[in-house]
Each structure stands twice: as C-alpha cells, then as structure tokens.
Design an enzyme around this catalytic site. Structure first.
Site, PDB file in Angstrom:
ATOM      1  N   LYS A  28       0.819  -1.223   0.130  1.00 42.82           N
ATOM      2  CA  LYS A  28      -0.163   0.042  -0.112  1.00 42.82           C
ATOM      3  C   LYS A  28       0.861   1.239   0.034  1.00 42.82           C
ATOM      4  O   LYS A  28       0.875   2.281  -0.734  1.00 42.82           O
ATOM      5  CB  LYS A  28      -0.958  -0.080   1.178  1.00 42.82           C
ATOM      6  CG  LYS A  28      -1.941   0.770   1.256  1.00 42.82           C
ATOM      7  CD  LYS A  28      -2.915   0.815   2.404  1.00 42.82           C
ATOM      8  CE  LYS A  28      -3.747  -0.694   2.488  1.00 42.82           C
ATOM      9  NZ  LYS A  28      -4.356  -0.848   3.833  1.00 42.82           N
ATOM     10  N   ARG A  98      -3.213   3.370   8.425  1.00 46.41           N
ATOM     11  CA  ARG A  98      -3.475   2.146   7.750  1.00 46.41           C
ATOM     12  C   ARG A  98      -2.274   1.023   7.699  1.00 46.41           C
ATOM     13  O   ARG A  98      -1.152   1.395   7.696  1.00 46.41           O
ATOM     14  CB  ARG A  98      -3.851   2.635   6.252  1.00 46.41           C
ATOM     15  CG  ARG A  98      -4.542   3.980   6.236  1.00 46.41           C
ATOM     16  CD  ARG A  98      -4.557   4.541   4.891  1.00 46.41           C
ATOM     17  NE  ARG A  98      -5.291   3.621   3.819  1.00 46.41           N
ATOM     18  CZ  ARG A  98      -5.115   3.788   2.437  1.00 46.41           C
ATOM     19  NH1 ARG A  98      -4.651   4.657   2.046  1.00 46.41           N
ATOM     20  NH2 ARG A  98      -5.969   2.869   1.602  1.00 46.41           N
ATOM     21  N   GLY A 107      -8.194  -6.689   4.232  1.00 46.76           N
ATOM     22  CA  GLY A 107      -9.084  -6.967   5.094  1.00 46.76           C
ATOM     23  C   GLY A 107      -8.578  -7.643   6.261  1.00 46.76           C
ATOM     24  O   GLY A 107      -9.247  -7.935   7.382  1.00 46.76           O
ATOM     25  N   MET A 109      -5.827  -6.790   8.183  1.00 44.83           N
ATOM     26  CA  MET A 109      -5.217  -6.168   9.322  1.00 44.83           C
ATOM     27  C   MET A 109      -6.104  -4.820   9.574  1.00 44.83           C
ATOM     28  O   MET A 109      -7.172  -4.894   8.873  1.00 44.83           O
ATOM     29  CB  MET A 109      -3.858  -5.787   9.316  1.00 44.83           C
ATOM     30  CG  MET A 109      -3.054  -7.148   9.479  1.00 44.83           C
ATOM     31  SD  MET A 109      -1.156  -6.795   9.154  1.00 44.83           S
ATOM     32  CE  MET A 109      -1.342  -6.173   7.496  1.00 44.83           C
ATOM     33  N   ARG A 354      -3.334  -1.726  -6.593  1.00 42.61           N
ATOM     34  CA  ARG A 354      -2.801  -2.922  -6.449  1.00 42.61           C
ATOM     35  C   ARG A 354      -3.056  -3.511  -7.620  1.00 42.61           C
ATOM     36  O   ARG A 354      -4.096  -3.209  -8.333  1.00 42.61           O
ATOM     37  CB  ARG A 354      -2.948  -3.604  -5.110  1.00 42.61           C
ATOM     38  CG  ARG A 354      -4.497  -4.003  -5.103  1.00 42.61           C
ATOM     39  CD  ARG A 354      -4.585  -4.589  -3.754  1.00 42.61           C
ATOM     40  NE  ARG A 354      -6.129  -4.539  -3.378  1.00 42.61           N
ATOM     41  CZ  ARG A 354      -6.792  -4.459  -2.211  1.00 42.61           C
ATOM     42  NH1 ARG A 354      -5.838  -4.596  -1.328  1.00 42.61           N
ATOM     43  NH2 ARG A 354      -7.841  -4.385  -2.163  1.00 42.61           N
ATOM     44  N   HIS A 470      -8.151 -42.923  -2.712  1.00 39.78           N
ATOM     45  CA  HIS A 470      -8.232 -43.539  -4.082  1.00 39.78           C
ATOM     46  C   HIS A 470      -9.232 -42.677  -4.907  1.00 39.78           C
ATOM     47  O   HIS A 470      -8.693 -42.505  -6.285  1.00 39.78           O
ATOM     48  CB  HIS A 470      -8.587 -44.785  -4.060  1.00 39.78           C
ATOM     49  CG  HIS A 470      -8.540 -45.866  -5.242  1.00 39.78           C
ATOM     50  ND1 HIS A 470      -9.696 -45.797  -5.938  1.00 39.78           N
ATOM     51  CD2 HIS A 470      -7.602 -46.274  -5.732  1.00 39.78           C
ATOM     52  CE1 HIS A 470      -9.447 -46.516  -7.164  1.00 39.78           C
ATOM     53  NE2 HIS A 470      -7.923 -46.701  -7.080  1.00 39.78           N
ATOM     54  N   SER A 779      12.844 -42.617 -17.028  1.00 36.06           N
ATOM     55  CA  SER A 779      11.759 -41.964 -16.626  1.00 36.06           C
ATOM     56  C   SER A 779      11.725 -41.781 -15.114  1.00 36.06           C
ATOM     57  O   SER A 779      11.467 -43.128 -14.404  1.00 36.06           O
ATOM     58  CB  SER A 779      10.469 -42.467 -17.185  1.00 36.06           C
ATOM     59  OG  SER A 779       9.320 -41.952 -16.835  1.00 36.06           O
ATOM     60  N   ASN A 783       6.632 -40.609  -7.911  1.00 34.07           N
ATOM     61  CA  ASN A 783       5.535 -41.125  -6.794  1.00 34.07           C
ATOM     62  C   ASN A 783       6.417 -42.258  -6.026  1.00 34.07           C
ATOM     63  O   ASN A 783       6.484 -42.168  -4.651  1.00 34.07           O
ATOM     64  CB  ASN A 783       4.444 -41.783  -7.235  1.00 34.07           C
ATOM     65  CG  ASN A 783       3.538 -40.866  -8.060  1.00 34.07           C
ATOM     66  OD1 ASN A 783       3.634 -39.464  -7.934  1.00 34.07           O
ATOM     67  ND2 ASN A 783       2.430 -41.369  -8.791  1.00 34.07           N
ATOM     68  N   CYS A 846       7.216 -38.964 -14.811  1.00 33.93           N
ATOM     69  CA  CYS A 846       5.792 -39.536 -14.777  1.00 33.93           C
ATOM     70  C   CYS A 846       5.341 -39.255 -13.465  1.00 33.93           C
ATOM     71  O   CYS A 846       6.050 -39.055 -12.560  1.00 33.93           O
ATOM     72  CB  CYS A 846       5.761 -40.566 -15.658  1.00 33.93           C
ATOM     73  SG  CYS A 846       6.666 -42.038 -14.927  1.00 33.93           S
ATOM     74  N   TYR A 866      11.496 -34.270 -21.063  1.00 36.85           N
ATOM     75  CA  TYR A 866       9.806 -33.879 -20.939  1.00 36.85           C
ATOM     76  C   TYR A 866       9.510 -34.209 -19.358  1.00 36.85           C
ATOM     77  O   TYR A 866      10.024 -34.669 -18.737  1.00 36.85           O
ATOM     78  CB  TYR A 866       9.266 -34.693 -22.111  1.00 36.85           C
ATOM     79  CG  TYR A 866       9.190 -36.242 -21.722  1.00 36.85           C
ATOM     80  CD1 TYR A 866       8.426 -36.758 -20.681  1.00 36.85           C
ATOM     81  CD2 TYR A 866      10.440 -36.969 -22.078  1.00 36.85           C
ATOM     82  CE1 TYR A 866       8.487 -37.963 -20.538  1.00 36.85           C
ATOM     83  CE2 TYR A 866      10.338 -38.421 -21.750  1.00 36.85           C
ATOM     84  CZ  TYR A 866       9.367 -38.975 -20.967  1.00 36.85           C
ATOM     85  OH  TYR A 866       9.477 -40.309 -20.754  1.00 36.85           O
TER      86      TYR A 866
HETATM   87  P1  ADP Z   1      -7.793  -2.164   3.783  1.00 35.90           P
HETATM   88  O1  ADP Z   1      -6.266  -2.742   3.699  1.00 35.90           O
HETATM   89  O2  ADP Z   1      -8.348  -3.232   4.666  1.00 35.90           O
HETATM   90  O3  ADP Z   1      -8.148  -1.980   2.599  1.00 35.90           O
HETATM   91  P2  ADP Z   1      -7.276   0.479   4.168  1.00 35.90           P
HETATM   92  O4  ADP Z   1      -5.981   0.940   4.708  1.00 35.90           O
HETATM   93  O5  ADP Z   1      -7.145   0.633   2.388  1.00 35.90           O
HETATM   94  O6  ADP Z   1      -7.739  -0.947   4.516  1.00 35.90           O
HETATM   95  O7  ADP Z   1      -8.551   1.308   4.324  1.00 35.90           O
HETATM   96  C1  ADP Z   1      -9.851   1.024   4.145  1.00 35.90           C
HETATM   97  C2  ADP Z   1     -10.698   2.191   3.539  1.00 35.90           C
HETATM   98  O8  ADP Z   1     -10.493   3.500   4.227  1.00 35.90           O
HETATM   99  C3  ADP Z   1      -9.928   2.664   2.238  1.00 35.90           C
HETATM  100  O9  ADP Z   1     -10.672   2.102   1.228  1.00 35.90           O
HETATM  101  C4  ADP Z   1     -10.696   4.085   2.041  1.00 35.90           C
HETATM  102  O10 ADP Z   1     -11.834   4.245   1.783  1.00 35.90           O
HETATM  103  C5  ADP Z   1     -10.591   4.489   3.743  1.00 35.90           C
HETATM  104  N1  ADP Z   1      -9.494   5.431   3.958  1.00 35.90           N
HETATM  105  C6  ADP Z   1      -8.329   5.287   4.312  1.00 35.90           C
HETATM  106  N2  ADP Z   1      -7.645   6.134   4.341  1.00 35.90           N
HETATM  107  C7  ADP Z   1      -8.455   7.322   4.088  1.00 35.90           C
HETATM  108  C8  ADP Z   1      -7.959   8.638   4.027  1.00 35.90           C
HETATM  109  N3  ADP Z   1      -6.836   9.203   4.004  1.00 35.90           N
HETATM  110  N4  ADP Z   1      -8.861   9.463   3.655  1.00 35.90           N
HETATM  111  C9  ADP Z   1     -10.373   8.927   3.215  1.00 35.90           C
HETATM  112  N5  ADP Z   1     -10.392   7.599   3.405  1.00 35.90           N
HETATM  113  C10 ADP Z   1      -9.491   6.652   3.763  1.00 35.90           C
HETATM  114 MG    MG Z   2      -7.781  -0.893   1.091  1.00 38.12          MG
END
Ligand code: ADP
Ligand code: MG
Ligand code: MG
Length: 899
Positions: A28, A98, A107, A109, A354, A470, A779, A783, A846, A866
């Site tokens: 990120k 973040r 999602g 962390m 990403r 099996h 060959s 296994n 094989c 092969y």
């Molecule tokens: P995750 O890794 O779970 O996607 P993020 O760090 O991307 O978590 O944060 C989740 C959401 O929070 C982002 O998709 C965004 O919508 C919102 N967010 C994060 N940082 C900001 C920011 N600086 N301003 C506005 N929204 C933010």
């Molecule tokens: Mg995100």
C-alpha cells in the site's frame, strides 16, 4: 552516524518512496508513493517502514529510537501541505492510520479513520467545514473504529447503540440522522467505552496516534492475519508497514462519495470499468453492506437494472477524472488495477492501487488483450496466468444462472461438473455406459477394482475419504469430476438408494455432481462447456513457443489419449499396462494367468490376453500418430487383481474353473505383508518372463499395425519398472530384444524401438551411470521414488500427513510437490550420472509431480527432456514449463550481467 530512516513521505506530486520499495514500505505504501510520483491526486502522508515492525517485535513491542521525532516532523509536513494542524482545536488535521504488508492481505489487518478528533477538534471541524453533521458523523465513526481496533471494545457495542437509537427515532438509514442525532450518538458511544474500560475515551491526539500505530503493528500477529499468512505462505518475518495519511472526506454531503473499482472486469476480463461507489459515505461503507452501493458506469447500471444513477451520471466530472486515472495506472503498471478512491466535494482522491485479483478466465483475457494493446509482451503475458488456475477452465462448469437444489456437500476432489443416473457399483456403471447412459458412480469409497466403473462414469461421488483418497486421485488423473467424503450421505447398497438432506435417491434417479465446489445436487443442471479456442489457444501458443521441455501425457485408454492430444500432449510418457487388465472381458484371463502354478499354465491365458493388449497399443499408437509412446510393462503386485472376501472368491472360482480350496491356497501364497516393497515391477518380469514377453510382442505387433494404417512411423519406448540393478534390466532387455527379433522375422521388417527404465528407487538413481549403459532412456517415477526415499507409503500417509503439515515438520506434502532437497537430489544425481554414460539420454518424469508447476520448475532446472502428466494437466504443464524456461533464462541473464 546518520540516524536510520524509519519514515517515508508521499503526496503533492512527489514521494520519498516508490513501487520498487515494496519490501520496505509494504504494498500500500509503495503504491501510494508511486501514484504520488506520477502526479495522481493522493492525499499527503507518510509510511512507517516494515523495519519498524521487525524492531517493534524484537524489542518487546517498543518503538526504535528516533521514530517519534521522524513521525512528528512528517506529520507537521502533512499539516503544512493541507493547511491544518494535528490536534488544533480550530483547524484540525485528521489522519487515517492504515496497515499495509508486502503481500496484499485484504481486510486482514486494521485501519483507523478520522484520527485526531476529540470534543474540541470535532467542534472546530464543524465550524470550519460549516457542517456539523459531517463533523459528528466523522467523530462517531472514529470512536467506534478506534475503540474496536485499539482499545478492544468490540464493534457490536456501537452497532447495538446505533440500531437502538434508529429504532427509537423511527429512522432507517444512517443518512437520515441529523447533526443533533450524531452528537447524541457520540455521547452514548463515549459512555459505553467508559463503561467497558473504566476510563474515558482518549482525548489526547498524540495518545490516539501512538495507540493506533501500535495497534496496526500489533494486528500483524492477530489470529486472522496469522491464518491468512499460513494459507498464503506469507512469512511472518516480513512484517507490515503503517501508513499515516491526511483524511479526505467522502461523507461531506451529496457531492462527496467513496468507492472501489477495477480497471477491467475481474471476473470476465472484459475491458470495462468495474466497481461500486456510495454517495455521502466513508471508507468501508461500500463493502460493509450497510447501504446498497451504486454502479460506476451507466452501462453497468443498465445491465443491473439499477434505479439509482451511476457515478458516470451522478458525478460526471469526478468520473472523467477517475477514468483518466485508470488509463494512466494501466499504462504505468501494465496490469489491471484494483483501486480505492474518495470524492470530496467533487474532487477525486486516490487512496490505494494494486494489481487486481482475477479469475483464470479474466487472467487469460487480460493477458492476451494487453499484448494486443502493446502494454506487455508475450513473455509477460505468460507470467501473468497462474498455471494451476487453468484447471478451472478445462472442465465443464455448472451454469451459474441455473437454480440449484443441494443435497449434500463433500470435498471438491476433482473439478468439473456432470449429471447422470445414480448407480452403486462399477459393473453397472460400465454396462449402463455401454448402452449410452450417463451415470454417476456412488460408492462409500472406491478401490483399484473400480477403475473400469470410474472410467465409465460421468462423475464419481464417495461418502468417505479425503482429497487424496483413491477416488480423488484416480478421478483427477482421469479428469472425471469427483466429490469425495460427502459424509452426510447415507448409502444403502442393499436397497440401492442413498439419503441426504431428508431426500431418498434411488438407482436410476438423476443427480448432478460438481467436483469444483463439492456440491451434490438433485436432478440435472445445465453445464457450460470449456472454451479451448480464443484467448486460451493464443496464450498456449505463446507458451509453446517459449518452453524447452516437451509435455507428454499419462494415458492408457483411447479416450484419455485423445483428450490429451486435444490439450496439446506431444506423446505418451506413461502408459500403465495394468489398467488395461481390469477390463471386464479380460480380468478372468488375467486371474487365470496369475493363479496358474507354472509357466505352462500361464501360457493359455496369456495367449488370450495378447490380442487384446495388441489392440490397446495399436489404438494408442494410431491416436498418437507418430508421437513417442512410452509403455510401462506390468508393475503392480499381482494380488491387486485377485478377489477379496468369500463371495468374490466363489465368483472367481466359478469364472476360472479352479477349485475353491486351491484358489484360497494360491491366494495365501500370493499375499504379501509389504506389497509396495514386494513382488512387483521388474521382479514380476524376472519371475515370470513370459508376461513381459507377451507384452513386448503386443507392443511390437501393435506398432507395426498402426504404422501400416496411419503411414506414420511408430517407435515404441518400452519401460521396465522398479529397476534397482543393471542386471535386472539386462536380463529383461535380452528377452525384449529377442521378441523384437522374432516379430521382425515373422513380418519381414526391421523394428525400431527403445528400451529404458523407470528411476524410482534410490539405488537406481545412485547406479544411474551403470544402468544407462543398458537403458536408452530414464523416466523418473517420482511417486515411488518419494515413497522409497522417505520410507513413507503414500497409501498410509493420509493418517499422519496432516499432523506433519500442521506441526510444520513438513512444509508441503512431498507427494503433491516434489521434495527438491532429498528426492530432487536423487533426480539430479541420476540425471548427471545417466548423461555421463549416455550423453543426450532422454530424461522424463511421470507421476503426479509431472503436472505440478513447482515440480515442473525443478524439472527445467535439472534439464529433463519432458514432463508427463494426466491429460487434464497437460495445458497446466505447457504453461508451467514455459514459465520455468523463461525464469531460467532471466536468471541466466542476470547472472551473466553481474559476472
Ligand atoms: P484495507 O487494507 O483493509 O483495504 P485501507 O487502509 O485501505 O484498509 O482502508 C480502508 C478504507 O478506508 C479505504 O478503502 C478508504 O476508503 C478509507 N481510507 C483510508 N485512508 C483514508 C484517507 N486518508 N481518507 C479517506 N478515506 C480513507
Ligand atoms: Mg484498502
Ligand atoms: Mg512406480
């Protein structure tokens, strides 16, 4: 000494970091820096590096020296950039904190938004924005998130309060709440926190900041994240980075919004923007399902028959900006992107990008189209598709729009879907198949005797057994859909019925088995056929151009051989002749042969089997039309063909005309305590040379017939299994050569053929130099080589393999992916020593590993000629071989340039 740099700033069209610093900044952070560098609108912020995470855990969760000062400086810089101050009661800077690891862990962390709000700054924000509702909406969000993530007061506390409040006020949507309502909610939230913790919600913004930073680093080791890492093989040592970024607000009324999007459709690969957005909302609202999000484009809205306007229609200005950003990102990254964005008062801000996750189908389409668009070259396209994921594309799938009535769910043991009439035994499956019926073979579990029935079935369902039972292994090899271990199904063989979910299914009733999901469904469900032309064919063509190794198939039936050819197999690497012995019309002769007392007694049944085997081979040679075909002589312990239990013994006695007591005695003689290490492989040929002689004759005669018929020359490769000593091979090769001379004389032709051996015992690998004096090819039967190197029986490994994997004694199942260190070393040694004697000796693999991409990469490193795998894995192997060759080429390239 200069102080270590722990913090990297970004925003305002420039950044200290970049995408290539992913290891240090996390995905990120690195991409936020990259987007800043290329001039995209990114709210300013900074990244605390993954090295801080490592230091944090090494230091008993304390931060390294110098970090605090660097954070303060960077934070002041962010404040200057946007004209606000962190903690300033009149003009507060708010930030998000973040997480962001090297590998994306969506999602897993924690993230905290709107940090920096307290009673004073909330009032200041309200005054400055001229919008009280917005300020207190932000404050209540902050209290809930911070309390949950940092203070451990769970989210449901706040949800309950909000739900209760709305009910009392008879309000439905969050958007209906007024500034006054949110203020009241804030008071209730704070009270709940104090009640739970015995202390008030922190008002000190610095305490908030460091609390959140610690919590994000702490979340690297939460249970969710640990599980995710284990499933995706992400090392714990990598750590996460923390990103601190100025907030932009999607919750500032009707001209503000927040959304997520893909630059192309991640499920079909279509070149359409794809995503959702929500007006007057923040962060996770889009994915949280609190309100139904709206479509991004007009086209998508029309397809979804959505009433609410799309972003393209509601916010044309911001949408045009977003479309331009998509274009820029795809050109810059040369890949499909998955982005998060926010619109604040009509202005677009990018919050994340990403490489987007995609289905196999989308991966193919995107890779091929991007080559056409000039974004990537063929080699990159090859690297963009995960070979294993092709499995999804090669089998029929259930029509996703058809209604489903699920009877039970078992393990998705072998992919693909098929419908048919239920039968409960293999003979019935075979005879129904013969009259053209589609059948589903339903068994508690299957055994080698069911091979023929499994082959006849459109799909297989078992109620017992795992992913390596099996049924599962054989079905995958055959490309039959299979659901195994559907434990809630009760089979009654006597009445020929099964019950599941309160429904009784009789023999002849139609069910559908979806081996891709494990579902067992009532009735027939329409399926969609795989698409092997178009993008698939294009990418495969590129793979073929760039791979070095040949790809052959393991096949013994005409059907499998044809399937494999369709999938691009360049020959047969393993034809297991014993599979041909189970056929109903020959098993009696096979049993007579095995049960005979001496060579003379074996002669008559062998004469009966000869024409059948000859015809088997002729058909395979014809289908392969001049491509190499490697045939392995009889391998398994003989008693595998023999009856078990009184009823079967009585039947066989009747079939073979042998007295039952004599039969029982002979069975006792043939019984072994360790069949896998017993009388099998070439040991059978040494004890009973006439069996191998019959097979050799069948091969030569079949080859001559096929060559006559197709006009393509056939050069059979005869493979002797389980050789440990050169003397074994010499003994048998002399007999094979004698048969060849005989057949040649009879038919007045010269025969061309090769005799080689499997390398599947450690001794054979070590003695490869000597064995290669006689063997024309090797060959690797990995296994057996894995079994004999580890001393683990594959059939018994299921009992403890999970313990080994769970306790991290083994990192992966060596029967699934080749053990490079041990078994691989034997392969290396055998390859080297074999080549020393016979330069250019053909080397193949094989067995299951031949279709496993990681093992294929190893084969490329060792320089095998092969790989050979089951028909449905042929395309996977073609792509994996190309990736391996490109990878080796690239590695050689870098090695060369640094030398
Ligand atoms: P995750 O890794 O779970 O996607 P993020 O760090 O991307 O978590 O944060 C989740 C959401 O929070 C982002 O998709 C965004 O919508 C919102 N967010 C994060 N940082 C900001 C920011 N600086 N301003 C506005 N929204 C933010
Ligand atoms: Mg995100
Ligand atoms: Mg073997």
């Amino acid at each position: 000494m200069a102080e270590k740099k722990w913090v990297y700033s970004f925003g305002d069209g420039k950044a200290e970091g970049a995408a290539r610093l992913r290891d240090l900044l996390g995905g990120k952070g690195a991409n936020l820096a990259e987007m800043s560098n290329i001039g995209l609108p990114v709210p300013p912020g900074f990244t605390i590096t993954t090295e801080v995470c490592t230091a944090f855990y090494e230091n008993d969760r304390a931060f390294p020296d110098g970090l605090k000062a660097q954070v303060e400086t960077a934070l002041a810089e962010v404040g200057r950039a946007i004209g606000a101050n962190f903690g300033d009661a009149k003009n507060p800077l708010l930030v998000s904190v973040r997480s962001g690891a090297r590998a994306s862990m969506p999602g897993m962390m924690d993230t905290v938004l709107n940090l920096g709000l307290n009673d004073a700054t909330a009032a200041g924000l309200a005054a400055r924005a001229g919008d009280e509702r917005f300020a207190y909406d932000s404050y209540r969000r902050f209290i809930a998130m911070y309390s949950d993530v940092v203070l451990g007061v769970e989210h449901h506390n706040f949800e309950e309060i909000l739900e209760y409040f709305k009910e009392e006020q008879e309000l439905k949507l969050d958007t209906e709440l007024s500034a006054e309502d949110w203020k009241n909610i804030v008071t209730l939230f704070k009270a709940r926190v104090e009640e739970e913790l015995g202390r008030p919600f922190p008002q000190d913004v610095d305490e908030q900041l460091w609390g959140a930073i610690s919590a994000v680093f702490g979340s690297w080791r939460n249970r969710r994240a640990e599980t995710y890492r284990r499933l995706h093989n992400i090392p714990e040592s990598w750590g996460t980075a923390v990103n601190i970024q100025a907030m932009v607000f999607g919750n500032m009324g009707e001209t503000s919004a927040t959304g997520v999007a893909f630059t192309r459709n991640p499920s079909t690969g279509e070149k359409d923007y794809y995503g959702e957005f929500l007006i007057n909302a923040q962060g996770e609202d889009v994915v949280a399902g609190i309100r139904t999000p709206q479509s991004l484009t007009k086209k998508a809205r029309e397809i979804a028959k959505d009433k609410k306007p799309s972003m393209e229609e509601a916010m044309p200005g911001a949408f045009a900006e977003l479309a331009a950003v998509f274009d820029r990102l795809e050109k810059h990254y040369a890949d499909m992107q998955d982005v998060e964005f926010t619109v604040q008062d009509g202005k677009l801000w990018m919050l994340q990008t990403r490489a987007g996750k995609r289905t196999a189908k989308a991966a193919l389409k995107i890779a091929v189209e991007m080559v056409g668009e000039g974004l990537i070259d063929e080699k990159t396209a090859i690297s963009r598709v995960d070979p294993a994921s092709l499995d999804q594309l090669l089998h029929p799938t259930l029509d996703p729009d058809a209604p489903r009535d699920v009877l039970a769910t078992g393990l998705p043991a072998s992919p693909g879907a098929a419908s048919g009439e239920v039968v409960f035994n293999s003979e019935e499956a075979a005879s129904m198949r013969q009259i053209g019926k589609s059948v589903i073979l339903v068994r508690v579990e299957t055994s080698p005797e069911d091979i023929n029935g499994m082959h006849s079935a459109a799909a297989i369902l078992t109620t017992r057994g795992g992913m390596t039972s099996h049924a599962a292994v054989v079905a995958r090899g055959m490309g039959r859909p299979c659901v195994s271990g559907a434990g809630t199904i009760r089979i009654d063989y006597k009445t020929e019925t099964f019950t599941a979910s309160g429904v009784t299914v009789k023999k002849g009733d139609v069910i559908t088995v979806d081996g891709s999901t494990g579902q067992v469904l009532k009735g027939e469900i329409p399926t969609l056929q795989p698409e092997l032309s178009g993008d698939f064919a294009t990418l495969m063509g590129w793979a073929d151009k760039h791979r070095r190794m040949e790809v052959r198939t393991n096949a013994e039936t005409p059907h499998d051989a044809e399937t494999a050819r369709k999938f691009g197999a360049e020959g047969i690497g393993l034809c297991r002749t014993e599979h041909m012995f189970f056929d109903e019309d020959r098993i009696v002769a096979v049993r007579q042969m095995i049960l005979a007392d001496d060579a003379k007694g074996r002669r008559a049944p062998l004469d009966k089997i000869l024409p059948m085997q000859r015809d088997d081979f002729r058909q395979l040679f014809e289908i392969m039309h001049g491509l190499p075909v490697t045939i392995r002589l009889l391998d398994p312990p003989l008693h595998e063909f023999l009856p078990k239990g009184d009823a079967e013994i009585a039947q066989v006695a009747a079939d073979t005309g042998m007295p039952a007591d004599k039969l029982v005695r002979r069975l006792a003689e043939l019984a072994e305590s360790n069949p896998m290490l017993g009388h099998r492989g070439c040991r059978l040929g040494i004890s009973f040379p006439e069996i191998y002689e019959m097979q050799a004759r069948a091969i030569f005669e079949g080859a001559l017939e096929a060559a006559k018929k197709t006009g393509a020359p056939v050069i059979p490769e005869i493979m002797v299994p389980l050789v440990a000593m050169k003397t074994e091979l010499d003994f048998l090769k002399a007999r094979i050569d004698a048969v060849a001379a005989e057949v040649g004389k009879e038919q007045g032709v010269g025969l061309t053929y090769h005799v080689g051996t499997m390398i599947e015992l450690p001794r054979a690998a070590l003695m490869a130099r000597e064995i290669a004096e006689s063997a024309e090819f090797f060959s690797f039967g990995t296994n057996d080589l894995t079994q004999t190197t580890y001393g683990i029986s594959r059939d018994d490994a299921a009992q403890f393999m999970n313990d080994y994997l769970g306790k991290k004694i083994l990192m992966q199942d060596p029967f699934v992916s080749l053990d490079r260190d041990g078994v691989g070393e034997l392969v290396r040694i055998a390859a080297e020593r074999g080549r020393a004697t016979r330069p250019g000796i053909k080397l193949g693999i094989c067995g299951e590993h031949g279709g496993d991409p990681a093992s294929i990469a190893f084969c490329e490193e060792v320089g095998l000629t092969y790989v050979s795998c089951s028909p449905y894995r042929v395309p996977i192997a073609r792509l994996a071989a190309a990736q391996a060759a490109l990878h080796m080429g690239a590695a050689a390239g870098t090695a060369g340039s640094t030398a």
